[in-house]
Design an enzyme around this catalytic site. Structure first.
Site, PDB file in Angstrom:
ATOM      1  N   GLU A 269      22.935  -9.413 -15.836  1.00  0.00           N
ATOM      2  CA  GLU A 269      23.262 -10.769 -15.422  1.00  0.00           C
ATOM      3  C   GLU A 269      23.677 -10.762 -13.962  1.00  0.00           C
ATOM      4  O   GLU A 269      24.349  -9.832 -13.491  1.00  0.00           O
ATOM      5  CB  GLU A 269      24.391 -11.318 -16.295  1.00  0.00           C
ATOM      6  CG  GLU A 269      24.618 -12.804 -16.162  1.00  0.00           C
ATOM      7  CD  GLU A 269      25.548 -13.350 -17.243  1.00  0.00           C
ATOM      8  OE1 GLU A 269      25.859 -14.553 -17.190  1.00  0.00           O
ATOM      9  OE2 GLU A 269      25.958 -12.566 -18.125  1.00  0.00           O
TER      10      GLU A 269
ATOM     11  N   GLY B 272      23.349 -13.350  -9.920  1.00  0.00           N
ATOM     12  CA  GLY B 272      23.095 -14.633  -9.297  1.00  0.00           C
ATOM     13  C   GLY B 272      21.674 -15.114  -9.493  1.00  0.00           C
ATOM     14  O   GLY B 272      21.392 -16.304  -9.404  1.00  0.00           O
ATOM     15  N   TYR B 273      20.744 -14.188  -9.783  1.00  0.00           N
ATOM     16  CA  TYR B 273      19.335 -14.538  -9.962  1.00  0.00           C
ATOM     17  C   TYR B 273      19.052 -15.110 -11.336  1.00  0.00           C
ATOM     18  O   TYR B 273      18.088 -15.818 -11.548  1.00  0.00           O
ATOM     19  CB  TYR B 273      18.473 -13.289  -9.768  1.00  0.00           C
ATOM     20  CG  TYR B 273      18.909 -12.125 -10.634  1.00  0.00           C
ATOM     21  CD1 TYR B 273      18.565 -12.054 -11.969  1.00  0.00           C
ATOM     22  CD2 TYR B 273      19.712 -11.117 -10.110  1.00  0.00           C
ATOM     23  CE1 TYR B 273      18.986 -11.014 -12.775  1.00  0.00           C
ATOM     24  CE2 TYR B 273      20.135 -10.065 -10.897  1.00  0.00           C
ATOM     25  CZ  TYR B 273      19.775 -10.019 -12.225  1.00  0.00           C
ATOM     26  OH  TYR B 273      20.208  -8.994 -13.021  1.00  0.00           O
ATOM     27  N   GLY B 274      19.890 -14.769 -12.327  1.00  0.00           N
ATOM     28  CA  GLY B 274      19.648 -15.211 -13.694  1.00  0.00           C
ATOM     29  C   GLY B 274      20.126 -14.183 -14.702  1.00  0.00           C
ATOM     30  O   GLY B 274      20.976 -13.337 -14.395  1.00  0.00           O
TER      31      GLY B 274
ATOM     32  N   VAL C 141      19.000 -11.304 -17.793  1.00  0.00           N
ATOM     33  CA  VAL C 141      17.935 -10.452 -18.316  1.00  0.00           C
ATOM     34  C   VAL C 141      18.210 -10.154 -19.785  1.00  0.00           C
ATOM     35  O   VAL C 141      19.328  -9.746 -20.152  1.00  0.00           O
ATOM     36  CB  VAL C 141      17.835  -9.122 -17.531  1.00  0.00           C
ATOM     37  CG1 VAL C 141      16.688  -8.274 -18.082  1.00  0.00           C
ATOM     38  CG2 VAL C 141      17.612  -9.399 -16.050  1.00  0.00           C
TER      39      VAL C 141
ATOM     40  N   ASP D 200      16.735  -5.597  -0.897  1.00  0.00           N
ATOM     41  CA  ASP D 200      17.932  -5.578  -1.740  1.00  0.00           C
ATOM     42  C   ASP D 200      18.048  -4.235  -2.467  1.00  0.00           C
ATOM     43  O   ASP D 200      18.233  -4.181  -3.683  1.00  0.00           O
ATOM     44  CB  ASP D 200      17.895  -6.733  -2.740  1.00  0.00           C
ATOM     45  CG  ASP D 200      19.285  -7.071  -3.298  1.00  0.00           C
ATOM     46  OD1 ASP D 200      20.291  -6.657  -2.680  1.00  0.00           O
ATOM     47  OD2 ASP D 200      19.366  -7.734  -4.345  1.00  0.00           O
TER      48      ASP D 200
END
Length: 428
Positions: free
Chosen positions: A141, A143-145, A147, A259
């Protein structure tokens, strides 16, 4: 009159030298052979055409798929990429007109050569695979979403990343992942299996890596003795370097990950690393030495020149890898506010400690068997070269791999320094 009529048929009945056959029989056989030959070649041509249709590149068995989106370099290219997605995107309605259906079929045939490397999953399929996106299946988990671990009907295990739809960021990251690694296949890069785009939902389906992240093994509660031995840590560092090197040197146009960090390095049971999460990746066109972009990344890993100017290229990833390598060696986080003031920033602490020649102090105390002095000095040298403040002096990822795998080049410097020390002791 009866005597004038030739009972044998006249000229056509005359005997020929070929097997003593009458002329009319020979003509009949020739005509039949010609007809047979014409029929044979006609049937053969039809069968070839049918075979070509049968053995043409096959679309995967899924009913919903995505066309290949190639990396773009300009606004026109981006518009074309959007068109490809729109053509093969699953329809939201339960029915459609026959004309629209035939139009989509024609477009699919046009893009046939670009289909086949990624499957388009329906939202229902991924809901079933993750038990309705159950919280018990969450494996990551950020900031992107979120999993999720998912199990497909064929019992294969996948990782489903549900992108958060924050002001269109999900759409942007979805497109970036498709462009950057849609076609990429490398043993040290996480494979992208498929996609889902229904309504505002944007999801990415990856191969499942079953041993967590490097961050968990470095900073999690693993006991006083880390299972990450020195050899395992070097194995992880070399594999990660190979994955990044492929992005920089094995693709055209090249891809800058942007990143690189421990939480984006996934590990399998044999400790082989796979670089993941390309949501911030940038495509660097041929002939371009850098691309100017909004500064993104993770605090502590971002190259200083990129943070100041927004000018991004491969050396930015090299700096991030240098920080990651320090993290692997020391077991420390790049920024840790729980440490004393002089040790909050790992990079600054690391450089000061090495400059004071206290090499052993930078080693993670949870490593039970320490490396040889020679091996440690080699890796420390690589770390310092990767974080050189002059970006142009940083090595390429291919060079870093050679330095990690072999010690000839770095130790010319070390042996020279040792020789100077011996001469100083002898003559001073």
């Amino acid at each position: 009159m009866g005597a004038d009529a030739d009972p044998s048929g006249g000229f056509l009945a005359s005997t020929t030298p070929l097997l003593g056959l009458p002329l009319y029989a020979l003509l009949t056989i020739s005509a039949a052979a010609l007809v047979f030959a014409l029929l044979f070649f006609s049937l053969r041509r039809c069968s070839r055409s049918r075979a070509n249709r049968r053995f043409a590149p096959l679309i995967p068995t899924s009913t919903k798929e995505i066309g290949e989106i190639t990396p773009v370099r300009n606004a026109k290219g981006e518009e074309e990429a959007k068109k490809v997605v729109a053509v093969v995107k699953p329809s939201e309605g339960s029915s459609s007109s026959s004309s629209a259906s035939s139009s989509v079929s024609m477009e699919k045939e046009k893009k046939m050569e670009n289909i086949g490397w990624g499957r388009w999953y329906t939202l229902a399929e991924l809901e079933a695979a993750t038990a309705g996106f159950n919280s018990e299946n969450v494996i990551g988990e950020g900031g992107y979403g979120i999993v999720y671990r998912g199990v497909l009907p064929d019992l294969s295990i996948v990782a489903v990343k549900n992108l958060l739809n924050n002001k269109g960021q999900a759409e942007k990251e979805f497109k970036v992942e498709v462009e950057a690694i849609g076609k990429v296949r490398h043993k040290n890069l996480v494979g992208l299996i498929g996609y889902c785009a229904e309504g505002a939902k944007r999801m990415l389906v990856y191969e499942y890596i079953d041993n967590g992240t490097l961050e968990q093994w470095l900073h999690g509660d693993v006991g006083p003795i880390s299972p990450l031995t020195w050899d395992i840590r070097m194995k992880i560092a070399i594999g990660t370097a190979k994955g990044i090197a492929y992005l920089h040197e094995g693709l055209e146009p090249k891809v800058v990950h942007r990143d690189i960090k421990s939480s984006n390095i996934l590990l399998n049971k044999q400790w082989y690393p796979k670089v993941s999460d390309f949501g911030l990746a940038k495509v660097l066109g041929s002939g371009s030495s850098y691309v100017t972009t909004r500064v993104m990344g993770t605090f502590g890993y971002v190259a200083p020149e990129y943070a100041c100017t927004g000018m991004l290229n491969e050396s930015s990833d090299v700096y991030s890898f240098g920080v990651l390598l320090m993290e692997i060696i020391s077991g420390r986080s790049p920024v840790d506010y729980n440490r004393p003031v002089g040790e909050v920033n790992m990079v600054e602490w690391f450089k000061r400690t090495v400059q004071r020649k206290h090499d052993e102090e930078v080693l993670d105390p949870s490593i039970e068997v320490k490396p040889s002095t020679r091996a440690l000095k080699r890796v420390l040298l690589i770390c310092l070269r990767c974080i050189d403040m002059d970006a142009q002096k940083r090595p390429k990822m291919g060079q870093i791999i050679h330095m990690l795998e072999g010690d000839e080049f770095p130790f010319r410097i070390v042996r020279l320094s040792q020789l100077l020390c011996i001469l100083h002791l002898c003559f001073c």
